[in-house]
Write a protein that holds these residues in place. Structure first.
Motif, PDB file in Angstrom:
ATOM      1  N   SER A   1     -63.040  78.848  41.433  1.00  0.00           N
ATOM      2  CA  SER A   1     -61.621  78.528  41.192  1.00  0.00           C
ATOM      3  C   SER A   1     -60.868  78.618  42.625  1.00  0.00           C
ATOM      4  O   SER A   1     -59.458  78.086  42.913  1.00  0.00           O
ATOM      5  CB  SER A   1     -61.075  79.535  40.463  1.00  0.00           C
ATOM      6  N   SER A   2     -61.273  79.471  43.556  1.00  0.00           N
ATOM      7  CA  SER A   2     -60.527  79.702  44.900  1.00  0.00           C
ATOM      8  C   SER A   2     -61.138  78.798  46.228  1.00  0.00           C
ATOM      9  O   SER A   2     -60.566  79.025  47.170  1.00  0.00           O
ATOM     10  CB  SER A   2     -60.667  81.209  45.398  1.00  0.00           C
ATOM     11  N   SER A   3     -62.077  78.143  45.768  1.00  0.00           N
ATOM     12  CA  SER A   3     -62.726  77.405  47.022  1.00  0.00           C
ATOM     13  C   SER A   3     -61.862  76.120  47.335  1.00  0.00           C
ATOM     14  O   SER A   3     -61.067  75.565  46.505  1.00  0.00           O
ATOM     15  CB  SER A   3     -64.065  76.801  46.419  1.00  0.00           C
ATOM     16  N   SER A   4     -61.870  76.129  48.635  1.00  0.00           N
ATOM     17  CA  SER A   4     -60.924  75.151  49.253  1.00  0.00           C
ATOM     18  C   SER A   4     -61.352  73.828  48.781  1.00  0.00           C
ATOM     19  O   SER A   4     -60.807  72.688  49.129  1.00  0.00           O
ATOM     20  CB  SER A   4     -60.901  75.312  50.813  1.00  0.00           C
TER      21      SER A   4
ATOM     22  N   ALA B   1     -54.174  78.398  42.254  1.00  0.00           N
ATOM     23  CA  ALA B   1     -52.588  78.185  42.834  1.00  0.00           C
ATOM     24  C   ALA B   1     -52.202  79.144  43.737  1.00  0.00           C
ATOM     25  O   ALA B   1     -51.243  78.861  44.504  1.00  0.00           O
ATOM     26  CB  ALA B   1     -51.765  77.921  41.815  1.00  0.00           C
ATOM     27  N   SER B   2     -52.937  80.033  44.075  1.00  0.00           N
ATOM     28  CA  SER B   2     -52.517  81.337  44.932  1.00  0.00           C
ATOM     29  C   SER B   2     -52.420  80.924  46.435  1.00  0.00           C
ATOM     30  O   SER B   2     -53.616  80.242  46.942  1.00  0.00           O
ATOM     31  CB  SER B   2     -53.525  82.493  44.795  1.00  0.00           C
ATOM     32  N   PRO B   3     -51.397  81.287  47.023  1.00  0.00           N
ATOM     33  CA  PRO B   3     -51.544  81.077  48.337  1.00  0.00           C
ATOM     34  C   PRO B   3     -52.450  82.066  49.130  1.00  0.00           C
ATOM     35  O   PRO B   3     -52.656  81.794  50.476  1.00  0.00           O
ATOM     36  CB  PRO B   3     -50.134  81.507  48.728  1.00  0.00           C
ATOM     37  N   HIS B   4     -53.027  82.790  48.591  1.00  0.00           N
ATOM     38  CA  HIS B   4     -54.121  83.911  49.354  1.00  0.00           C
ATOM     39  C   HIS B   4     -55.341  83.498  48.698  1.00  0.00           C
ATOM     40  O   HIS B   4     -56.119  84.229  48.709  1.00  0.00           O
ATOM     41  CB  HIS B   4     -53.700  85.189  48.702  1.00  0.00           C
ATOM     42  N   LYS B   5     -55.870  82.233  48.154  1.00  0.00           N
ATOM     43  CA  LYS B   5     -57.017  82.008  47.725  1.00  0.00           C
ATOM     44  C   LYS B   5     -58.130  82.035  48.511  1.00  0.00           C
ATOM     45  O   LYS B   5     -59.178  82.228  48.286  1.00  0.00           O
ATOM     46  CB  LYS B   5     -56.922  80.624  46.875  1.00  0.00           C
TER      47      LYS B   5
END
Length: 198
Positions: free
Chosen positions: A112-115, A136-140
């Motif tokens: 889910s946090s992968s670029s 959607a997190s800016p800190h992903k």
């Protein structure tokens, strides 16, 4: 052999859960090591990641079902154990359950946090959405780094627990010669010549 547990041994359903999860876990470790050593451009990389995610979620579902089943069943009586053996047994079991929960969940966080934003299609059929607030997190990027590290640490910890679990079972079976291991093995039918005659 009974489907349900008895006072002396586990039933077919509990045994099936145990060995299926064990085989899937071993396969997942091998699959994970293989896919992470392939370059992204390799044509096998994406399919292997999809299978890894598919079987990871399958393990999670099986663990949940196994725990539900366990709550409805009596635990077979264990042979006498020393206090430290009981403590080690409980620690190993709880540790494995925790790891089998956390591995697929941290894997889901990684995806889910992968670029790369790649989709997850379980068994080429079921679309598993990304975790929305993480995607959607800016800190992903930081989340991805943390989750990737946690996923790897948990996998190696679980592997060590499995090795210890197997070693303890073999110790009880070969050295102590008690029923710890036999309780979780399929019951073999006795030959006609082995049966008692009236």
């Amino acid at each position: 052999m009974s489907l349900r547990n008895t006072q002396s041994r586990f039933g077919t359903i509990a045994i099936s859960f145990h060995w299926l999860i064990a085989l899937l876990f071993i396969g997942m470790i091998g699959l994970g090591l293989t896919m992470t050593n392939l370059p992204l451009a390799n044509p096998w990389t994406f399919p292997l990641f999809q299978w890894h995610k598919s079987f990871g979620m399958l393990i999670l579902a099986l663990v949940v079902l196994r725990l539900i089943w366990r709550q409805t069943q009596p635990l077979p009586a264990a042979p006498p154990l020393r206090p430290y053996e009981k403590a080690a047994m409980h620690l190993t079991h709880y540790g494995l359950y925790a790891a089998l929960f956390l591995m697929p969940l941290t894997g889901w966080v990684v995806v889910s946090s992968s670029s790369l934003g790649l989709p997850t299609i379980l068994f080429k059929t079921i679309h598993l959405p990304h975790i929305g607030f993480i995607a959607a997190s800016p800190h992903k990027a930081l989340i991805n780094e943390w989750a990737s590290e946690a996923h790897e640490v948990i996998a190696w910890t679980a592997s060590a627990l499995v090795v210890g679990h197997v070693a303890a079972a073999l110790y009880h079976h070969v050295i102590r010669k008690d029923d710890i291991l036999r309780r979780m093995l399929p019951e073999r039918r006795r030959k006609a010549s082995d049966k008692e005659t009236p």
